[in-house]
Write an enzyme that holds these catalytic residues in place. Structure first.
Site, short mmCIF file in Angstrom:
data_model
loop_
_atom_site.label_atom_id
_atom_site.label_comp_id
_atom_site.label_asym_id
_atom_site.label_seq_id
_atom_site.Cartn_x
_atom_site.Cartn_y
_atom_site.Cartn_z
N THR A 1 -3.09 -0.10 3.89
CA THR A 1 -4.03 0.00 5.09
C THR A 1 -5.25 -0.41 4.69
OG1 THR A 1 -2.57 1.84 6.11
CG2 THR A 1 -4.79 1.47 6.91
N ASP B 1 5.55 5.56 0.89
CA ASP B 1 5.11 4.19 0.02
C ASP B 1 6.19 3.85 -0.75
OD1 ASP B 1 2.45 4.54 1.15
OD2 ASP B 1 2.19 5.95 -0.17
N GLU C 1 4.55 8.03 8.09
CA GLU C 1 3.24 8.42 7.32
C GLU C 1 2.54 8.93 8.76
OE1 GLU C 1 0.93 4.94 5.55
OE2 GLU C 1 -0.23 6.47 4.96
N ILE D 1 2.14 0.46 7.86
CA ILE D 1 1.53 -0.49 7.09
C ILE D 1 1.29 0.10 5.53
CG2 ILE D 1 -0.77 -1.97 6.91
CD1 ILE D 1 -1.10 -1.61 9.92
N ASP D 2 1.95 -0.68 4.85
CA ASP D 2 1.61 0.08 3.45
C ASP D 2 0.58 -0.97 2.90
OD1 ASP D 2 1.50 1.55 1.06
OD2 ASP D 2 3.01 0.13 0.14
N ASP E 1 6.69 3.60 6.34
CA ASP E 1 5.34 3.40 6.16
C ASP E 1 4.93 1.99 7.09
OD1 ASP E 1 2.60 2.87 5.74
OD2 ASP E 1 2.68 3.17 3.55
C1 IPD Z 1 -1.35 3.45 -0.13
C2 IPD Z 1 -1.25 2.26 -0.90
C3 IPD Z 1 -1.93 2.19 -2.09
C4 IPD Z 1 -1.67 3.36 -2.88
C5 IPD Z 1 -2.21 4.74 -2.33
C6 IPD Z 1 -1.21 4.77 -1.04
P1 IPD Z 1 -1.08 3.32 2.58
O1 IPD Z 1 -0.58 3.61 1.13
O2 IPD Z 1 0.18 2.18 -1.33
O3 IPD Z 1 -1.63 1.07 -2.69
O4 IPD Z 1 -2.51 3.35 -3.92
O5 IPD Z 1 -1.72 5.80 -2.88
O6 IPD Z 1 -1.32 5.79 -0.21
O7 IPD Z 1 -2.10 4.49 2.77
O8 IPD Z 1 -1.84 2.09 2.60
O9 IPD Z 1 0.07 3.16 3.28
#
Ligand code: IPD
Length: 335
Positions: A149, A274, A124, A146-147, A144
């Site tokens: 963030t 993700d 990411e 930190i999914d 990813d």
């Molecule tokens: C996000 C999370 C979130 C989702 C977003 C993602 P991130 O990833 O998974 O739940 O709604 O579309 O981008 O930015 O925290 O790695």
């Protein structure tokens, strides 16, 4: 079962010596158990070993490494949770990134590069920094760090380290570490999905009215997209369903599908990093993946329905108002 292309046969040859010189063992498998699973472990090398069993060994090494590095990454995330942090933004004012995201991604990539120097990466934060986001047939780690963030920034307690591994554009290994819950979700194609070593299975509910559906609002604040997101949400809520939930991380939402806690998760706007690892958890737990318009899921399309079964998935699809964000594999100047 693998389709062994020339590329993957070369991969076996190049990785085999690398892996064997390091003498890796399967995490959690004592030598005796390894020998039962594979009589060649610890015995003289058998030149007639099939390509597919060599590939299986390589994938086990990949899995072991992914689990180990996800755990290490999770420790860093946990320690950083209450530290003061500098929050930066990416594609929009609510698309957040911190130095911890960047540090953890580097930690994972460095560690994988040392062990698997020929593998590729889609990460990411590397993509945010301008690296390409193209899935090839080559062995590729999709990361990813930190999914969730936004959850991390607010200490909202659902955050995952997500590591998928693909060959021939197919996810073969998926590891999602929900690091604040200390839940390690793992899956290998054809071998089932697990949480902390226990098998996970999707719910057997076929009636959408008896279901919980997970979704997210994502990080786009484009009014047209937001209207469509709300319209879908209204349609689904008023079916009616028992409830709508969102953990704030796509990977954990999908692991909730895999674990049978929610019947489905859908979203438009998340990214391949993700989804990659958790997509395998869903299918290995008996679930299905679909595009929001029905038809095959495409991990680069930024649209997904992940459900316990086809009945629920198709019912949800009827209520979703689709739109198409820019694909993850679009050329950088189009993103
Ligand atoms: C996000 C999370 C979130 C989702 C977003 C993602 P991130 O990833 O998974 O739940 O709604 O579309 O981008 O930015 O925290 O790695």
């Amino acid at each position: 079962m693998f389709c062994l292309t020339a590329a993957s046969s070369n991969l076996i040859v190049s990785l085999e010596s690398h892996v064997s010189t390091r003498g890796q063992k399967s995490v959690g498998d004592p030598p005796e158990a390894q020998r039962k699973k594979n009589p060649e472990v610890g015995s003289k090398r058998n030149p007639s070993r099939s390509c597919s069993s060599k590939m299986a060994d390589i994938l086990q090494n990949v899995m072991d490494h992914a689990v180990a590095v996800a755990r290490k990454a999770g420790e860093v995330v946990r320690k950083a949770l209450h530290d003061e942090r500098k929050v930066m933004t990416k594609s929009s004012a609510v698309d957040l990134v911190t130095q911890t995201d960047q540090k953890v991604e580097q930690l994972i990539i460095q560690s994988v590069k040392e062990k698997f120097p020929e593998h590729r990466f889609i990460g990411e934060e590397s993509v945010a920094a301008g690296e390409p986001c193209i899935l090839t047939d080559d062995p590729t780690w999709i990361i990813d760090p930190i999914d969730g963030t936004t959850n991390f920034v607010h200490a909202f307690p659902f955050v995952a380290v997500s590591i998928g591994f693909s060959i021939n554009k197919q996810v073969e290994v998926g590891v999602v570490y929900s690091c604040l819950e200390d839940k390690m979700f793992t899956a290998r194609r054809g071998k089932g999905g697990f949480c902390n070593g226990e098998p996970v299975q999707v719910s057997d509910q076929t009636d959408v009215h008896q279901s919980i559906i997970a979704t997210e609002f994502g990080s786009s604040r484009d009014p047209e997209a937001v209207d469509k997101i709300f319209c879908s949400l209204r349609n689904i809520l008023t079916l009616p369903v028992h409830g709508v939930r969102g953990a704030g991380t796509a990977a954990i939402n999908m692991c909730l599908v895999a674990s049978g806690c929610v019947e489905a998760y859908y979203e438009i706007g998340m990214h391949v990093w993700d989804l990659a690892a958790a997509s395998l958890l869903v299918t290995e737990a008996g679930g299905v993946l679909m595009d929001v318009k029905g038809g095959d899921a495409d991990l680069m399309s930024r649209r997904i329905v992940a459900a316990n079964n086809r009945t629920i998935a198709e019912r949800i699809v009827k209520e979703i108002v689709p739109f198409s964000p820019t694909r993850d594999d679009a050329p950088p100047h189009n993103r």
